[in-house]
Design a protein around this motif. Sequence first.
Motif, PDB file in Angstrom:
ATOM      1  N   ARG A  87       0.853  -1.191   0.000  1.00 19.34           N
ATOM      2  CA  ARG A  87       0.000   0.000   0.000  1.00 19.34           C
ATOM      3  C   ARG A  87       0.886   1.237   0.000  1.00 19.34           C
ATOM      4  O   ARG A  87       1.919   1.267   0.654  1.00 19.34           O
ATOM      5  N   TRP A  88       0.484   2.257  -0.732  1.00 22.65           N
ATOM      6  CA  TRP A  88       1.250   3.498  -0.719  1.00 22.65           C
ATOM      7  C   TRP A  88       0.329   4.648  -0.325  1.00 22.65           C
ATOM      8  O   TRP A  88      -0.711   4.878  -0.927  1.00 22.65           O
ATOM      9  N   PRO A  89       0.690   5.369   0.752  1.00 22.75           N
ATOM     10  CA  PRO A  89      -0.120   6.524   1.179  1.00 22.75           C
ATOM     11  C   PRO A  89      -0.180   7.562   0.073  1.00 22.75           C
ATOM     12  O   PRO A  89       0.842   7.975  -0.480  1.00 22.75           O
ATOM     13  N   SER A  90      -1.382   7.973  -0.258  1.00 22.89           N
ATOM     14  CA  SER A  90      -1.590   8.874  -1.390  1.00 22.89           C
ATOM     15  C   SER A  90      -1.550  10.346  -1.004  1.00 22.89           C
ATOM     16  O   SER A  90      -1.746  11.197  -1.881  1.00 22.89           O
ATOM     17  N   PRO A 111      -3.508  -4.227  -8.354  1.00 20.24           N
ATOM     18  CA  PRO A 111      -4.167  -4.974  -7.265  1.00 20.24           C
ATOM     19  C   PRO A 111      -3.273  -5.155  -6.048  1.00 20.24           C
ATOM     20  O   PRO A 111      -3.756  -5.118  -4.916  1.00 20.24           O
ATOM     21  N   ASP A 112      -1.980  -5.328  -6.263  1.00 26.13           N
ATOM     22  CA  ASP A 112      -1.046  -5.524  -5.155  1.00 26.13           C
ATOM     23  C   ASP A 112      -0.295  -4.255  -4.799  1.00 26.13           C
ATOM     24  O   ASP A 112       0.661  -4.292  -4.019  1.00 26.13           O
ATOM     25  N   TRP A 113      -0.707  -3.146  -5.360  1.00 24.86           N
ATOM     26  CA  TRP A 113      -0.030  -1.868  -5.092  1.00 24.86           C
ATOM     27  C   TRP A 113      -1.088  -0.763  -5.179  1.00 24.86           C
ATOM     28  O   TRP A 113      -1.182  -0.035  -6.150  1.00 24.86           O
ATOM     29  N   ALA A 114      -1.874  -0.664  -4.115  1.00 31.53           N
ATOM     30  CA  ALA A 114      -3.037   0.220  -4.109  1.00 31.53           C
ATOM     31  C   ALA A 114      -2.794   1.401  -3.179  1.00 31.53           C
ATOM     32  O   ALA A 114      -2.085   1.284  -2.174  1.00 31.53           O
ATOM     33  N   PRO A 115      -3.393   2.569  -3.486  1.00 35.02           N
ATOM     34  CA  PRO A 115      -3.258   3.716  -2.587  1.00 35.02           C
ATOM     35  C   PRO A 115      -4.105   3.535  -1.333  1.00 35.02           C
ATOM     36  O   PRO A 115      -5.087   2.785  -1.316  1.00 35.02           O
ATOM     37  N   VAL A 116      -3.727   4.240  -0.291  1.00 39.56           N
ATOM     38  CA  VAL A 116      -4.443   4.180   0.977  1.00 39.56           C
ATOM     39  C   VAL A 116      -4.525   5.579   1.558  1.00 39.56           C
ATOM     40  O   VAL A 116      -3.565   6.354   1.499  1.00 39.56           O
ATOM     41  N   ASP A 117      -5.713   5.923   2.067  1.00 35.12           N
ATOM     42  CA  ASP A 117      -5.906   7.214   2.725  1.00 35.12           C
ATOM     43  C   ASP A 117      -5.469   7.128   4.177  1.00 35.12           C
ATOM     44  O   ASP A 117      -5.370   6.049   4.765  1.00 35.12           O
TER      45      ASP A 117
END
Length: 756
Positions: free
Chosen positions: A298-301, A364-370
């Motif tokens: 996950r990468w913080p957006s 799918p395996d590298w989605a943004p996260v709030d």
Amino acid sequence: MSGIGVEAGAQAARSRALAVLRVRGRALAVALLPAGTEVILLTGASTGRLVGPGWDAARWVVGVLAVLVLLAAAGIAVVVARARPAMSPTVPVPEGSAPDLYGMVRDLADRLDVPAPSAIALTPDCDSWLEDRAHSAHGPPPRPAPDEIAGPGRRRTPVAPVLVIGSPFLWWMRVGELRAVLAPVIAGTGPSAHPDIAAARRFVRGLDAAVAVASTGGRRPLTRGVCAALGWVARLLLRGCREHATQMERGVAAAAAERAQAVDYGLRIVAQEQVGLAYAGWDRLLTRVALPAWRMGRWPSRLDAGVVAALTELSRRDRLAEGFASRLGERPACDLLEEPGAVDEAASLLAARLFHGGPAESGPDWAPVDWQAYPEEVVDRTWRAEAARLHRVLDTLGVRPSPDPRAPGPGGPTLARVLDHLTATAEDGGWGAMDADAGTGAGAGAAGPGAAGSPAATGVVACGASGAGGNGAGADVGAVATGASGSASRPDQAAPGAQGAVAAGAPGAGTDGAGPEATGGPAPSASASGTDGAGTGPTDAPAAGPAASGAAGTAPGATGAPTPSPTASGTGPSDSQADDADGPAPTDAPAGPSTDLPAADSAPAAREPGPQLPFGEEEDPTTERSAALAAGLSAELAREEAAGVDASAAGRRSPVSAQWDEFACGLPLFPLQPQRTARELLADHVTAMVCCAAVDTAGAVPALDWLDGPSLLLGGERAADLAPKVLTLIEEGDPGPLRDWLAASGIRPEKPVRLV
């Protein structure tokens, strides 16, 4: 503004630029020297002065040499001119998406009387600079406005460089502070417009790009030879102009700083303080908050918005930073953007690419996260994934799932399983070790060599264990754990190989030490009980055959009274009762290999010194079981990372990710932290298991701390005193502080937890 200072800096930069160009001129002269010599020889032949067989041979040799040198020089010149210079990965900011920002930059350039930058780009770092992207490989430069006065034959003005701004500056700084910080950077476009300085910079960048081209691998032998010659020439020229290029850039910077003195000088002093504060907050946010999310896919957006939250939290905790929070009432520099959220998301994805090596686009395996979903999507998932990995390694090491059959959910993943396995016992020589002469601990009887608790037994078992013992565990993890697990005092704590046969290939070896040979048939009473507590007292029939001497952890050929397990229920006999029940020990011991092990009542043998560590490094202060478990976790994590890399490499590359091909070989370009050691991995996994038990049994919740990253909230308060207690368990094998903390917090370690 001091015109003398500006002129002095610019003049120094120009003189150094001419020195760089002189290096280029000398290289061209060397390339033309054979051709000039050949012209002289041909001219002498036409005039009849240089005639004869010797001069004819000289003309042929020099002519061939001149052709070869000219061809090589032309090839090198083409590579230097056309090779793509390195370009920093940035997020472009078109003028339509930030008209106010472009207007502020142009107004600042007008006040400084310098050309305005040709474009603006953002970088996920706390820095700002000018970057020349006029090379044709970087795309067509922006076309300047037509000049009605300049004629068609007038010399073309060099394209202005691109202004690169650190994205954290836009969110943390106010508009006036950003203007003051960018003033000396924009002032550098003045000296950059000078033709000599621009030509010197192009030459240096071309040489650097040629070295990169020559260093590219995967070529044929002939091509590798040509590239080696190209690289040698380019490096030679770079060494010749390195000092001049360095002094040229220093002169440009001095002239720009002197020119910027007239713009917001007082505000710039305050703005420089904000630069240092933003750098500290950005580094903390990346290492403590963003890195755990990147590891979970996950990468913080909204990283730039997170900098503001982190620095605001710092101002709340630190009295020295209280004044910085009052600035938040002013207009932030991110208001100069039309869509700050979209720009922040693009910069956050680029940061994940540079600092972690993640994909160039979402999937799918590298989605943004709030930030609102961070506790559930990142913190909770990280804890449960690490807890699941910890129990998988425990299964591989042969640790029984539930030591207490009366516990709820026997066989499930529990924290008690981890605590019991890492608890040091008398056999491990840890915190609970007791003197054998006192009659407590592992037994005070006349235990023979190789009996439970003796150092010799631990060494023999560690040497005799291969792979993962007799339970069929994977050889890769078991081999790492061999020699580090030691001997255990409980069946559920013993690692495979510590409960197996002492000598490789000994019959009757088993993982529990209670096989058929250990429970039936007559045999001498040499050793009927071992370290795993399989023996139950004098009522047990002696083991049959010589195989029993290795099935329960006792060295073959050893004699002595049986030693009861220290974890037995208390019904076993004392040493004297065991002697009476079994009768006198026979004089004929089973045949076995002769050993020179010391007697039980002698002093324990000193542990052999391990391999010498490099100077300045210390051995991890962990117990043997902690070392074995940490090694297993390292191997498991390495396999998972290798599988993830293979899966990403096998995926289809999109046009968006194709532009990252030149960086893919070295990603991440700027790794945040070194690889975690095995001890740190074990501490993180045990902490994750404790947090999972707290969430499932005590009503705790995962949370996000802007300065420390993932945190655990117990009763609305952050649990900040957990790490020292986990380290005590790992390093000393003492579960007391951690068990006391669990009891005080209402956490039940015997209840199963939910894993991923």
